[in-house]
Design a protein around this motif. Sequence first.
Motif, PDB file in Angstrom:
ATOM      1  N   ILE A 152       0.833  -1.200   0.000  1.00 41.04           N
ATOM      2  CA  ILE A 152       0.000   0.000   0.000  1.00 41.04           C
ATOM      3  C   ILE A 152       0.869   1.251   0.000  1.00 41.04           C
ATOM      4  N   TYR A 153       1.886   1.252   0.849  1.00 45.63           N
ATOM      5  CA  TYR A 153       2.690   2.463   1.022  1.00 45.63           C
ATOM      6  C   TYR A 153       3.852   2.584   0.043  1.00 45.63           C
ATOM      7  N   LYS A 154       4.181   1.507  -0.643  1.00 51.80           N
ATOM      8  CA  LYS A 154       5.371   1.502  -1.509  1.00 51.80           C
ATOM      9  C   LYS A 154       5.400   2.648  -2.520  1.00 51.80           C
ATOM     10  N   PRO A 155       4.308   2.894  -3.293  1.00 50.09           N
ATOM     11  CA  PRO A 155       4.372   3.992  -4.275  1.00 50.09           C
ATOM     12  C   PRO A 155       4.584   5.354  -3.628  1.00 50.09           C
ATOM     13  N   PHE A 156       4.045   5.540  -2.423  1.00 46.93           N
ATOM     14  CA  PHE A 156       4.141   6.834  -1.749  1.00 46.93           C
ATOM     15  C   PHE A 156       5.505   7.017  -1.094  1.00 46.93           C
ATOM     16  N   LEU A 157       6.068   5.938  -0.559  1.00 44.54           N
ATOM     17  CA  LEU A 157       7.410   6.014   0.013  1.00 44.54           C
ATOM     18  C   LEU A 157       8.450   6.349  -1.048  1.00 44.54           C
ATOM     19  N   ALA A 158       8.154   5.984  -2.304  1.00 47.55           N
ATOM     20  CA  ALA A 158       9.093   6.250  -3.392  1.00 47.55           C
ATOM     21  C   ALA A 158       9.304   7.742  -3.616  1.00 47.55           C
ATOM     22  N   VAL A 159       8.382   8.561  -3.118  1.00 47.03           N
ATOM     23  CA  VAL A 159       8.538  10.013  -3.241  1.00 47.03           C
ATOM     24  C   VAL A 159       9.842  10.463  -2.592  1.00 47.03           C
ATOM     25  N   ALA A 160      10.175   9.858  -1.452  1.00 44.40           N
ATOM     26  CA  ALA A 160      11.385  10.249  -0.722  1.00 44.40           C
ATOM     27  C   ALA A 160      12.662   9.855  -1.448  1.00 44.40           C
ATOM     28  N   ASP A 161      12.555   8.986  -2.449  1.00 46.61           N
ATOM     29  CA  ASP A 161      13.745   8.541  -3.181  1.00 46.61           C
ATOM     30  C   ASP A 161      14.085   9.439  -4.364  1.00 46.61           C
ATOM     31  N   LEU A 162      13.202  10.366  -4.693  1.00 45.94           N
ATOM     32  CA  LEU A 162      13.472  11.237  -5.844  1.00 45.94           C
ATOM     33  C   LEU A 162      14.677  12.130  -5.558  1.00 45.94           C
ATOM     34  N   PRO A 163      15.534  12.354  -6.543  1.00 41.40           N
ATOM     35  CA  PRO A 163      16.770  13.113  -6.294  1.00 41.40           C
ATOM     36  C   PRO A 163      16.559  14.612  -6.168  1.00 41.40           C
ATOM     37  N   PHE A 164      15.461  15.124  -6.701  1.00 43.40           N
ATOM     38  CA  PHE A 164      15.203  16.560  -6.675  1.00 43.40           C
ATOM     39  C   PHE A 164      14.137  16.889  -5.631  1.00 43.40           C
ATOM     40  N   PRO A 165      13.998  18.151  -5.238  1.00 41.85           N
ATOM     41  CA  PRO A 165      13.046  18.513  -4.190  1.00 41.85           C
ATOM     42  C   PRO A 165      11.588  18.244  -4.576  1.00 41.85           C
ATOM     43  N   VAL A 166      10.814  17.883  -3.552  1.00 45.52           N
ATOM     44  CA  VAL A 166       9.380  17.635  -3.710  1.00 45.52           C
ATOM     45  C   VAL A 166       8.628  18.558  -2.754  1.00 45.52           C
ATOM     46  N   ILE A 167       7.649  19.263  -3.273  1.00 47.60           N
ATOM     47  CA  ILE A 167       6.838  20.181  -2.477  1.00 47.60           C
ATOM     48  C   ILE A 167       5.441  19.601  -2.320  1.00 47.60           C
ATOM     49  N   GLY A 168       4.968  19.522  -1.097  1.00 40.57           N
ATOM     50  CA  GLY A 168       3.599  19.119  -0.843  1.00 40.57           C
ATOM     51  C   GLY A 168       2.707  20.342  -0.796  1.00 40.57           C
ATOM     52  N   ALA A 169       1.827  20.477  -1.790  1.00 36.56           N
ATOM     53  CA  ALA A 169       0.850  21.564  -1.809  1.00 36.56           C
ATOM     54  C   ALA A 169      -0.419  21.025  -1.170  1.00 36.56           C
ATOM     55  N   LEU A 170      -0.519  21.176   0.136  1.00 28.80           N
ATOM     56  CA  LEU A 170      -1.572  20.527   0.911  1.00 28.80           C
ATOM     57  C   LEU A 170      -2.828  21.383   0.866  1.00 28.80           C
ATOM     58  N   ASN A 171      -3.619  21.155  -0.164  1.00 25.31           N
ATOM     59  CA  ASN A 171      -4.817  21.943  -0.415  1.00 25.31           C
ATOM     60  C   ASN A 171      -5.910  21.732   0.620  1.00 25.31           C
ATOM     61  N   GLY A 172      -5.767  20.696   1.430  1.00 27.30           N
ATOM     62  CA  GLY A 172      -6.768  20.391   2.451  1.00 27.30           C
ATOM     63  C   GLY A 172      -6.263  19.317   3.386  1.00 27.30           C
ATOM     64  N   HIS A 173      -7.183  18.538   3.932  1.00 29.18           N
ATOM     65  CA  HIS A 173      -6.862  17.577   4.982  1.00 29.18           C
ATOM     66  C   HIS A 173      -5.820  16.546   4.528  1.00 29.18           C
ATOM     67  N   ALA A 196      12.183   2.295   8.730  1.00 34.43           N
ATOM     68  CA  ALA A 196      11.163   2.576   9.739  1.00 34.43           C
ATOM     69  C   ALA A 196       9.781   2.161   9.243  1.00 34.43           C
ATOM     70  N   ALA A 197       9.524   2.385   7.953  1.00 35.58           N
ATOM     71  CA  ALA A 197       8.231   2.014   7.380  1.00 35.58           C
ATOM     72  C   ALA A 197       8.027   0.505   7.399  1.00 35.58           C
ATOM     73  N   GLU A 198       9.092  -0.254   7.205  1.00 31.13           N
ATOM     74  CA  GLU A 198       8.984  -1.716   7.256  1.00 31.13           C
ATOM     75  C   GLU A 198       8.623  -2.177   8.660  1.00 31.13           C
ATOM     76  N   TRP A 199       9.234  -1.567   9.672  1.00 36.21           N
ATOM     77  CA  TRP A 199       8.885  -1.913  11.060  1.00 36.21           C
ATOM     78  C   TRP A 199       7.447  -1.518  11.359  1.00 36.21           C
ATOM     79  N   GLU A 200       7.040  -0.350  10.905  1.00 38.71           N
ATOM     80  CA  GLU A 200       5.674   0.089  11.146  1.00 38.71           C
ATOM     81  C   GLU A 200       4.666  -0.823  10.458  1.00 38.71           C
ATOM     82  N   ALA A 201       5.012  -1.357   9.290  1.00 43.82           N
ATOM     83  CA  ALA A 201       4.106  -2.288   8.607  1.00 43.82           C
ATOM     84  C   ALA A 201       3.846  -3.517   9.482  1.00 43.82           C
ATOM     85  N   HIS A 202       4.903  -3.979  10.169  1.00 50.09           N
ATOM     86  CA  HIS A 202       4.733  -5.099  11.106  1.00 50.09           C
ATOM     87  C   HIS A 202       3.798  -4.698  12.244  1.00 50.09           C
TER      88      HIS A 202
END
Length: 259
Positions: free
Chosen positions: A85-106, A224-230
């Motif tokens: 479930i989390y694998k595609p989203f965790l991949a965001v942290a692996d990108l080499p360039f900066p990522v900005i979260g535009a948190l339009n809501g909740h 840490a995400a692998e431990w949390e999955a457990h």
Amino acid sequence: MSDSPVFFEAAGSIAVITLNRPENRNSMNAEVLPAFQEAMDQVRAHKGLRCLIITGSGKSFCAGMDFYAAFPEDGALPNQVFEQIYKPFLAVADLPFPVIGALNGHAIGGGFGLAMMCDIRVAALEGRYGANFVRLGIHSGMAVSYVLPRLVGLSKANELLFTGRLFDGAEALEMGWASYALPREEVLPKARELAREIAMSAPVAVQMMKRSIYKGLDWKAREAAEWEAHCQSRTFEMEDAKEGVAALLEKRPPDFKGR
């Protein structure tokens, strides 16, 4: 905008991923997961990107896991389910360039975790943010318990994780969880402004700077995400998890028994 559950667009050196299922608050479900993975594949394949923005459509950034979807009667969800479930989203942290979260809501639960995979966050004043896992009778996922203390400090992170309390954009800014807190309609324009400013900088220097920052933090979010999955899968097996999810769907306070 495309009717795809996740929309990718790129203009020059800046790309935008938009979670595009506002009717279910852009939650992480069987429709959104593969679409986000596809969008991430497009990001990696697009040459010359210097910054990525992730945002949502409607009034939510991402509400986390879709508890309205099928829930196992026996509560059994092995570690691998959460890891997938989390694998595609965790991949965001692996990108080499900066990522900005535009948190339009909740951004709640797993959506809160996705927001923290971004390097910079622009919050909506009207948004509600937080890790409400314990109020559902389950452990956090997507490295939330690892990342949050590194963003807001141990005492504040403990408070938020032990209580499951949500906070608004103004508090997000005050505690340093977000860089800006603005009215919803100003969030994406501000993120684009920041992305353009980043894109004007020397790209190799920026990418090396990002690597140096996280190397200096001894960043191990994936482990840490692998431990949390457990931990999350074990708590899902408990009666408290069934009660927590039922209470959420029935819009009532949960009655936890500690089992």
